[in-house]
Design a protein around this motif. Structure first.
Motif, PDB file in Angstrom:
ATOM      1  N   VAL A   1     -65.848 -62.588  82.941  1.00 23.75           N
ATOM      2  CA  VAL A   1     -64.432 -62.902  82.700  1.00 23.75           C
ATOM      3  C   VAL A   1     -64.197 -64.398  82.812  1.00 23.75           C
ATOM      4  O   VAL A   1     -63.505 -65.005  81.986  1.00 23.75           O
ATOM      5  CB  VAL A   1     -63.529 -62.140  83.697  1.00 23.75           C
ATOM      6  CG1 VAL A   1     -62.115 -62.705  83.678  1.00 23.75           C
ATOM      7  CG2 VAL A   1     -63.498 -60.651  83.361  1.00 23.75           C
ATOM      8  N   ARG A   2     -64.777 -65.005  83.825  1.00 28.28           N
ATOM      9  CA  ARG A   2     -64.595 -66.443  84.018  1.00 28.28           C
ATOM     10  C   ARG A   2     -65.174 -67.243  82.861  1.00 28.28           C
ATOM     11  O   ARG A   2     -64.566 -68.210  82.381  1.00 28.28           O
ATOM     12  CB  ARG A   2     -65.237 -66.876  85.333  1.00 28.28           C
ATOM     13  CG  ARG A   2     -64.996 -68.346  85.689  1.00 28.28           C
ATOM     14  CD  ARG A   2     -65.465 -68.686  87.094  1.00 28.28           C
ATOM     15  NE  ARG A   2     -66.874 -68.392  87.283  1.00 28.28           N
ATOM     16  CZ  ARG A   2     -67.358 -67.374  88.001  1.00 28.28           C
ATOM     17  NH1 ARG A   2     -66.522 -66.541  88.598  1.00 28.28           N
ATOM     18  NH2 ARG A   2     -68.644 -67.184  88.122  1.00 28.28           N
ATOM     19  N   LEU A   3     -66.345 -66.843  82.375  1.00 30.07           N
ATOM     20  CA  LEU A   3     -66.954 -67.531  81.236  1.00 30.07           C
ATOM     21  C   LEU A   3     -66.126 -67.363  79.966  1.00 30.07           C
ATOM     22  O   LEU A   3     -65.999 -68.289  79.165  1.00 30.07           O
ATOM     23  CB  LEU A   3     -68.369 -66.997  80.998  1.00 30.07           C
ATOM     24  CG  LEU A   3     -69.451 -67.436  81.987  1.00 30.07           C
ATOM     25  CD1 LEU A   3     -70.730 -66.660  81.726  1.00 30.07           C
ATOM     26  CD2 LEU A   3     -69.706 -68.934  81.889  1.00 30.07           C
ATOM     27  N   LEU A   4     -65.567 -66.180  79.780  1.00 30.38           N
ATOM     28  CA  LEU A   4     -64.842 -65.866  78.547  1.00 30.38           C
ATOM     29  C   LEU A   4     -63.413 -66.412  78.524  1.00 30.38           C
ATOM     30  O   LEU A   4     -62.903 -66.770  77.459  1.00 30.38           O
ATOM     31  CB  LEU A   4     -64.804 -64.352  78.343  1.00 30.38           C
ATOM     32  CG  LEU A   4     -66.152 -63.689  78.018  1.00 30.38           C
ATOM     33  CD1 LEU A   4     -66.081 -62.196  78.278  1.00 30.38           C
ATOM     34  CD2 LEU A   4     -66.555 -63.964  76.585  1.00 30.38           C
TER      35      LEU A   4
ATOM     36  N   GLN B   1     -53.058 -60.586  90.960  1.00 37.14           N
ATOM     37  CA  GLN B   1     -52.347 -61.406  89.984  1.00 37.14           C
ATOM     38  C   GLN B   1     -53.294 -62.015  88.966  1.00 37.14           C
ATOM     39  O   GLN B   1     -53.040 -61.971  87.752  1.00 37.14           O
ATOM     40  CB  GLN B   1     -51.562 -62.510  90.699  1.00 37.14           C
ATOM     41  CG  GLN B   1     -50.752 -63.395  89.748  1.00 37.14           C
ATOM     42  CD  GLN B   1     -49.938 -64.449  90.489  1.00 37.14           C
ATOM     43  OE1 GLN B   1     -49.834 -64.418  91.718  1.00 37.14           O
ATOM     44  NE2 GLN B   1     -49.359 -65.371  89.745  1.00 37.14           N
ATOM     45  N   THR B   2     -54.406 -62.586  89.433  1.00 38.96           N
ATOM     46  CA  THR B   2     -55.352 -63.201  88.498  1.00 38.96           C
ATOM     47  C   THR B   2     -56.097 -62.140  87.688  1.00 38.96           C
ATOM     48  O   THR B   2     -56.487 -62.395  86.548  1.00 38.96           O
ATOM     49  CB  THR B   2     -56.351 -64.109  89.240  1.00 38.96           C
ATOM     50  OG1 THR B   2     -56.910 -63.406  90.369  1.00 38.96           O
ATOM     51  CG2 THR B   2     -55.667 -65.373  89.723  1.00 38.96           C
TER      52      THR B   2
ATOM     53  N   ALA C   1     -55.550 -62.237  78.964  1.00 42.77           N
ATOM     54  CA  ALA C   1     -56.338 -63.219  78.211  1.00 42.77           C
ATOM     55  C   ALA C   1     -57.451 -62.552  77.419  1.00 42.77           C
ATOM     56  O   ALA C   1     -57.696 -62.900  76.253  1.00 42.77           O
ATOM     57  CB  ALA C   1     -56.921 -64.264  79.172  1.00 42.77           C
ATOM     58  N   LEU C   2     -58.116 -61.575  78.016  1.00 43.46           N
ATOM     59  CA  LEU C   2     -59.180 -60.856  77.306  1.00 43.46           C
ATOM     60  C   LEU C   2     -58.624 -60.086  76.118  1.00 43.46           C
ATOM     61  O   LEU C   2     -59.201 -60.097  75.028  1.00 43.46           O
ATOM     62  CB  LEU C   2     -59.893 -59.892  78.260  1.00 43.46           C
ATOM     63  CG  LEU C   2     -60.913 -60.496  79.215  1.00 43.46           C
ATOM     64  CD1 LEU C   2     -61.302 -59.479  80.269  1.00 43.46           C
ATOM     65  CD2 LEU C   2     -62.156 -60.967  78.453  1.00 43.46           C
TER      66      LEU C   2
END
Length: 279
Positions: A156-159, A168-169, A176-177
């Motif tokens: 997820v962080r890379l994408l 929340q995040t 976002a995904l």
């Protein structure tokens, strides 16, 4: 747990394809996918994208399969045997991703056959399994074809650039995904160590669905992501709605974690072999 219905002996079972890499240690990749398919009564189909050199301690190297061979595997199976769902795993390079996307569309599978994209970027040991240059191809070419994407928090962080640390995040990452084009986005919470549970979050652009399960205390979780995606794809092949398929996959991988066993000198695999005791 409640299992998927089995096809009577002598009748053709549902078919699900794994488009992924081979794990020489048998813990993840197509080996993990095929174990789950078999123990869920699914006939597994394969398009091998890469051959890895790995064991319980990590990935020592890998060899990419020529793209014409990858496309040929998909075409050969789709044109003759047919499939009711598919999932992807290790795709290694932008060329392979583009080849898979092109073959998927060329065979008339896009929009007709559920596709679960597990965006494998690195092994559980941190060994890279996707060239950094391939991230854009993954987002631009494959995500728009996906019924569901199932990244872990590192992926997820890379994408998305979002570091998931709390609820929340996790919601922000799901939005976002989904904005990258899949019909549904699943943000897995297995790596969210701040939570006593293992919370997964599913989003379709409008509604959120939350899935919790106990965090299983085991050091043997190799292949958990592959196993989850394979179980979800199997449920989609049966016609399950996406939230129900995710719920089934979540329950399946939880039981596989309970049954995980040591192997070699490192991390052992999750194990669908528990299913044999239920038959």
């Amino acid at each position: 747990m409640t299992f998927l219905p089995l096809t009577p002996p002598g009748q053709t079972p549902l078919r699900v394809m794994t488009i992924a890499g081979s794990d020489s240690g048998g813990g993840a990749g197509i080996q993990a996918d095929m174990r789950t398919f078999a123990l869920l009564g699914i006939h597994g189909l394969v398009a091998v994208t890469a051959v890895t050199v790995q064991n319980s301690l990590g990935v020592k190297g890998f060899h990419e399969i020529p793209v014409d061979v990858i496309a040929g595997q998909i075409e050969a199976v789709a044109s003759d045997i047919g499939l009711q769902a598919a999932k992807t795993g290790m795709l290694a390079s932008s060329e392979i991703i583009e080849t898979v996307a092109d073959a998927w569309a060329a065979q008339g599978l896009a929009g007709n056959v559920p596709l679960v994209v597990d965006p494998v970027c690195a092994s559980m040991h941190g060994d890279p399994l996707l060239h950094p240059s391939a991230l854009n191809a993954l987002k631009d070419r494959l995500f728009p074809l996906a019924t569901l994407v199932t990244p872990n928090l590192d992926e997820v962080r890379l994408l998305t650039g979002i570091d998931v640390v709390d609820t929340q995040t996790q919601h922000s990452a799901a939005r976002a995904l989904h904005g990258l084009g899949p019909r549904w986005a699943l943000v897995k919470g297995g790596h969210l160590r701040s939570s006593a549970q293992s919370p997964d979050l599913l989003f379709d652009g409008t509604d959120f669905h939350e899935f919790d399960s106990p965090r299983i205390d085991t050091g043997h979780d190799h292949g958990a992501g592959d196993t989850l995606a394979a179980a979800i794809a199997s449920a989609l092949a049966h016609g399950y709605p996406v939230p129900d398929a995710v719920a089934f996959g979540k329950g399946w991988v939880t039981e596989c974690l309970r049954a995980a066993y040591p192997l070699g000198h490192g991390h052992g695999p999750v194990s669908p072999l528990f299913r044999l005791g239920e038959c």
